[in-house]
Structure formats: structure tokens, C-alpha cells
Write an enzyme that holds these catalytic residues in place. Sequence first.
Site, PDB file in Angstrom:
ATOM      1  CD  GLN A   1      -2.486   1.805   0.840  1.00 14.52           C
ATOM      2  OE1 GLN A   1      -3.117   1.026   0.122  1.00 14.52           O
ATOM      3  NE2 GLN A   1      -2.706   3.108   0.837  1.00 14.52           N
ATOM      4  CG  LEU A   2       3.874   2.606  -1.629  1.00 18.51           C
ATOM      5  CD1 LEU A   2       4.842   2.766  -2.785  1.00 18.51           C
ATOM      6  CD2 LEU A   2       4.500   3.184  -0.371  1.00 18.51           C
ATOM      7  NE  ARG A   3      -1.262   6.842   4.302  1.00 17.75           N
ATOM      8  CZ  ARG A   3      -1.074   7.632   5.367  1.00 17.75           C
ATOM      9  NH1 ARG A   3      -1.083   8.932   5.245  1.00 17.75           N
ATOM     10  NH2 ARG A   3      -0.869   7.105   6.549  1.00 17.75           N
ATOM     11  CG  ASN A   4       3.521   8.829   2.663  1.00 15.96           C
ATOM     12  OD1 ASN A   4       3.209  10.002   2.515  1.00 15.96           O
ATOM     13  ND2 ASN A   4       3.097   8.109   3.682  1.00 15.96           N
TER      14      ASN A   4
ATOM     15  N   GLY B   1       2.872  -2.477   7.644  1.00 15.49           N
ATOM     16  CA  GLY B   1       4.029  -1.968   8.372  1.00 15.49           C
ATOM     17  C   GLY B   1       3.601  -1.194   9.606  1.00 15.49           C
ATOM     18  NE  ARG B   2       6.909   3.406  14.177  1.00 13.17           N
ATOM     19  CZ  ARG B   2       7.015   4.687  13.856  1.00 13.17           C
ATOM     20  NH1 ARG B   2       7.160   5.049  12.597  1.00 13.17           N
ATOM     21  NH2 ARG B   2       6.976   5.612  14.799  1.00 13.17           N
ATOM     22  CG  ASP B   3       0.773   5.362  12.144  1.00 13.12           C
ATOM     23  OD1 ASP B   3      -0.307   4.981  12.646  1.00 13.12           O
ATOM     24  OD2 ASP B   3       1.002   6.551  11.871  1.00 13.12           O
ATOM     25  CG  HIS B   4      -1.257  -0.278   6.943  1.00 11.20           C
ATOM     26  ND1 HIS B   4      -0.407  -0.720   5.958  1.00 11.20           N
ATOM     27  CD2 HIS B   4      -2.470  -0.162   6.359  1.00 11.20           C
ATOM     28  CE1 HIS B   4      -1.083  -0.878   4.838  1.00 11.20           C
ATOM     29  NE2 HIS B   4      -2.352  -0.549   5.056  1.00 11.20           N
ATOM     30  CB  ALA B   5      -4.316   3.067   6.772  1.00 11.15           C
TER      31      ALA B   5
END
Lengths: 407, 407
Positions: free
Chosen positions: B196-199, B290-294
Amino acid sequence: MAKSKLISPHGSKTLKTLLLEGKERDSELKRAETLPKVEVSSRETGDLIMLGIGGFTPLDGFMGHDDWKGVCSEMKMTNGIFWPIPITMSHDKKLDPGTEITLVSDETNEIMATMKVTESYQIDKEYECKHVFTTTDKAHPGVEMVMAQKDWNIAGPVKVLSESYFPTEFEGIYQRPAESRKIFEEKGWKTIAALQLRNPMHRSHEFLAKIAIDVCDGLYIHQLVGKLKPGDIPADVRVRCINTLVENYFVKERVVMGGYPLDMRYGGPREGLLHGVFRQNFGCTHMIIGRDHAGVGDYYGPFDAHEAYHNLWEGALECKMLPIDWTFYCHKCDGMASMKTCPHGKEDRVLLSGTALRKALSEGGDVPAEFSRKEVLDILREYYSGLKEKVEIKMHGHATGDAEKRK
Amino acid sequence: MAKSKLISPHGSKTLKTLLLEGKERDSELKRAETLPKVEVSSRETGDLIMLGIGGFTPLDGFMGHDDWKGVCSEMKMTNGIFWPIPITMSHDKKLDPGTEITLVSDETNEIMATMKVTESYQIDKEYECKHVFTTTDKAHPGVEMVMAQKDWNIAGPVKVLSESYFPTEFEGIYQRPAESRKIFEEKGWKTIAALQLRNPMHRSHEFLAKIAIDVCDGLYIHQLVGKLKPGDIPADVRVRCINTLVENYFVKERVVMGGYPLDMRYGGPREGLLHGVFRQNFGCTHMIIGRDHAGVGDYYGPFDAHEAYHNLWEGALECKMLPIDWTFYCHKCDGMASMKTCPHGKEDRVLLSGTALRKALSEGGDVPAEFSRKEVLDILREYYSGLKEKVEIKMHGHATGDAEKRK
């Protein structure tokens, strides 16, 4: 997280432990002394101990003809359960069914087990080697072992009476499946990856191990402490290398270390499968399979063991493979990488053959820090310089041959 | 290797695609022009497109009251199927069951779909927010969206007529589930991990991605191309960053890239679960968490999404989580590592907060090569310097406020 419930042993709800303890052992040992004695080889002794501690669940002794044949030809026992390598014992003459015998180590002379003979049979050794090792070349150490077997295979259930020198000589490393399972349960781990080791851990092994830790709850570094072919690093040196690596480069809580008493068969893909079978018995859900797993020389393709797992029938083996490609340090990646992740060229990668490594270590040459950790190299250098001294001492005493062979 | 057979879509043997095409679409579009028009928000438009292309299989439209309630309270629809976040549409007035309406984007004015109303109902928005976002704080962008909904939820099956600007504006990235599945099948992949990518991808994301590649057949870098909160890097810049990273640091054959049209809800664990649901529809077997997903702000613990997956009931979701701990470069490890694998101290690790990174990028400060690849940083620096120019131009024209907010 759901409460830890470990994977079942292979083909059985519980561990099948054939080792007697306490009073039961005492009385069987007395009886054993009265029975005819039959010598067993180092490989057979290792197998006996694994039968004893439940590492070879669900087997109850050495295999009969039909299991032997099914295992060779299609990796299946007559009860339909998957098993990839024959677990057999040989003797120089036929024994009548019903005969009770005592199995004695040909190395230590210790009483290892009693056995009730159910069957004596002769095998086509070439057939076994062709199926199991894909070769009949006697230069292959596994083939050599089979060819050295005596004329008759003796089958029957065993009662195991000793773990030999493993619990003392490899104290803190040698472990029973019930012990590793208890640790995993206490840690609350559900997914555990097993790392098969018969070599010191260089950075490529460390990398495999850490990938496994990242995707599982924990790692079981499971070392072979049985016999190896000449030239391999002996278990005590290897254990020290791995201890220092874990001490300095791992989160210790994520790692459990153990050792098992088998001799290497160098069976490549088939042995890779056996590694999964008995790791499941030790409580592992995943078996790490890297490049040239359990291989020797050029007998196997680097990823034949991966293929062997892929080709298993549905339900054959519950312990899953964690397949990892060839790994190395890459300067452009600026870290460890694998053929699956690194797009760069040979010139960017730190690759070292086993031969080059041994040469550097024994002659005091440089080994790149990207290949192996300093702490590990220090131990290996010490070991190799000790070897060299021994050779020199022997040479002055007019001995010949390869120093490593004597290990 | 066994012939590639992809994972089934969520709760269904086949993809449920509600998008009409060709003549069917033409005639429904004609009919749509005659129906009463109802505006839908950006979030609802994204959801409609996902319904259209089968990304939200097995849904057939916007949810009715009982599904809404079941999804909020126990993540289960009335048919028993797992679903973690309500997919609903709101309107300012009640509509009678049986009413046929045309859904029009409030942003582009385009006809998006037709809908046959089955139900109009009012919801307790605080109830939804408390369950889905674990907060009713309007500073939370997902809560803000729910609170901004109109008074009535309108439910019913939809026929989707457009994919809006996504296929053109994100050409080569925007992808339907049928398309990603076709690619995976052609590649013969069985296990596919979704990232998942938003960054933009920094080295920590690259590391997660490469772990996934090492343990699966391939990686699906699946980018959100819908709307983000102010301050996030816009999709076109991000796509360029990721393209250059894949170009220079990945084995291209192991990576498939795609984009999906949803707006971020910043729902933390619940959105993490939704990510698994629709990635399964796109053909993925594993969802990297991963860490702090979404997540956003401090609403969620760093590994709440891991817990959410662990707490699912058996069989809820076939797509499995690939949970990865906090990752970073460590000088002592001499490479990327995670909290699960690195035993060293803070002083050995290269850690950079989002704020520090933005400051360095916009003010031309140094960003360590261990944090992000040069090629990615170059693109980000260019983007931030463009932003700065825009702010300066605006400032001279007496505009105020945060330049990023206008993106």
C-alpha cells in the site's frame, strides 16, 4: 494475538518418542545386555536418537521393505504418509522375524536401543541412490554411506536407550523436540522458521535468518551436530561462530538455538524435504530453503530443493518452505540483497567462493566485512591457524594428508 | 511449479464488476440522463469506481442499514461476509424505495452511475466514527468526512458508467482487478504481496517491499491515486519517485505497479483490513502491513493494524497479512534492519521524522543516503522547491496560508 498453538508433529497428533527414561530404561537396559548385539553405524545411531526423541515422528523404528521402496520411488510410506529418505539399518546377515536384538554404536560401543525384528530384506542400493541422491557416484558422500551398508536391511520397532554423547558434548545446543516446542509455546510464538545450519553463518545466512524473523514470530537456528564430510567446519567451532553472531547482531529474544544429532547425507532436495519433516516435529511452521540446500559438489541445481517442495502433493507436509534466492552484499543496493531484489551487476556484488574463503582464512588474507562479520572471522581464523599448526607438527613427524580430514 | 491459480476474490468465486461498457453503457447512460440527479462526494465517487471494477467484490452497491450497522459493530455484513468499513452514500433527503437515480460527481459533474434505491436510513455518525475510527475527533480526516455526510444514507445496487479521470490522468498506473490478475497469471505468480502506498518510497518502504519479494513470487506496488489530506505528496510526484526507485533498485520483472481510485480515510487498523480485502480482489495473497498503517496523527498505536489482523475470526479474510516491524538503516548492522532483527541502539540508527524530512527537502538541507535514495530525493526536492516558488508568488499577491493545502 491468539494463544500460541503449535503445529502438530508430522503425520501424528503427538510426538512419537521411542526413548525410554528412568526405571523403564533401567530395566530395558538390563534386558538389552542379555540380547544378541548388532553394531550400528554413525548414521544409524543418529537416526536412532532422532527416533528416540520424536524427531522422526511418526516412525516407530527402521523401515521395512515396502516403506523403503515407497519412500525411494514416490516419497510415500505404505500408510500414505510423506517421507523423503529411507530410514534403514543394515546388518551382515538375515535375522528371523521375532528376534530381539540390542543395537550398539560401532563408534562408542554404547548400547543405543533394543529392536524386535519384523523383517530382513535385501535392497538394490543403486535403486535407492538413484532415487534419493539422483546419482550412484560413490564420490557423493551420501551414496558412499549407502554403498557401505551391509547386505541385509533389518526392520522393526525400536526402544531407544541413549542419546549418546550429544547431551553432554553439545550441552546447551542439543535439544529434543519437546524442549524446543516448550520454548516456542512459552514465547507465545505461532510461526517459527527453521534455519538449517552445517556451516558458520556468514552475512548471507544472517540475511536469510533475518528475513525469516521479519516475516515469522521467531527463528530456530537448528544446527547439525552429527558427522560431516571431511573439510567441513566442525560443530564446536561453528557453534561458537553462531553464538557470537547472535550475541552481536540479533535480537536475542527472537532466536532459539538448537542442535540435532543426524549425520549429513548431502541429499540435496530430498534432504531438504527431510529437514522440513523433522523441523515440523521440533515445532517449526516454516523451513528456510536457500541456495544449494543440503547439496554437495555439482550433483544438484542451486534451486532443486525449491522445486522439490513445489512439487509435493497437497497435504504432504504441513511445514511450509520459506524459499530464499541467492543472497549477497551489493554496493549499489548498499546492503544485503538477493537475486530477486537486486538489479545490479556482478561488479557491484561481494561474492566469495568457499575455496577463496578458506584460502583467505588459512593464509591470513582479507575477507571483506560485507561477506562475513569480523567476530565470526576471528573465530574461523583461529580455527584455521590451529589446523595449520597441526599440519606442520604432523609434517615434521612425516605424516601426510589433509589436516582437515582428521577432524 | 504448479500452474498459477490466483486467489479467489473476497467472498465470491468471481469478480463482481458493476461497470457497464460498450452498448450496454451507452443505453444506460441515455437513461441516466432522464433520471433525477444526486450528487456524490469525492469519497463516494472513488467507492463507486471500486464497485464498478470489482475492487469491492462482493458488494453490489451502497450498503443498507443492517450491513452498515454490522460492519460498524463487528465488521460483518448480514450475509456473514467480513467487511471492515461501511461503504455508504449520503443524500440530503429520504428517497422512496424503488426510486431510480443518477449519481453525479460533485467535483466533475460527470454521470458516474445509476442506482435503484432500496432503502433510506439515518445513522448515528458518532457511532460509526467511534467503531470505525475509534475516535469522534473532527480533526481526524476520516471522521471529518463522515461528519460532513448529508442526513440520509441511501442504499441500493448500482450500475457504474465511468471510471472518471483515473484512466487518463493516471494512465499506466490506474488498473482494474481483472488487469492485475491477468498480469499475475501471465507471470505464473502464485503468491503476490501488495504494498500500500500513499507516500514516496524511502528506503524503509523499499526494504519492506524487498522482504516481500524475497518471500513471495512478486510484489504489487499499489498506489492510492484518490484524494489525500493537505500536506501529503500528490500522486503524480509520488508516481515519479516510485518509478525511478523501481527503475534503479528493483528487479523489474518482480514488480507490478498499479493505482486505485479511493480517497484515504486514514482509518488505521480498519482501513488496513480494507486494504487486504480489496488487494485480494486485485489478486494478491499477502498484504504488507508496516508501522502505523493507514494511520494519521496519534489516533492509532503503531501496530494496531497488526492486532486487527490477528484478531480476525478464522476464514474472515483469505488474503494474509505480511506484518513488518519498524524498519530503518543501522550502521552497526551495516544495512537495513527492523526492530525485530537489530539489537543495536538509537545512536546507530538513521531515523528521520516526517517533519525533519520535509524541512530538509524544502530548505535544501541534507537527507542521509541511508534514509532515502538520491534519485527519489532529487524529485522531492524539485517538488518542494516548486511549492516554495508558488508560495512566494502567492505571498506577493497577498495570499496567505499553507502552500501545500492548495494541492
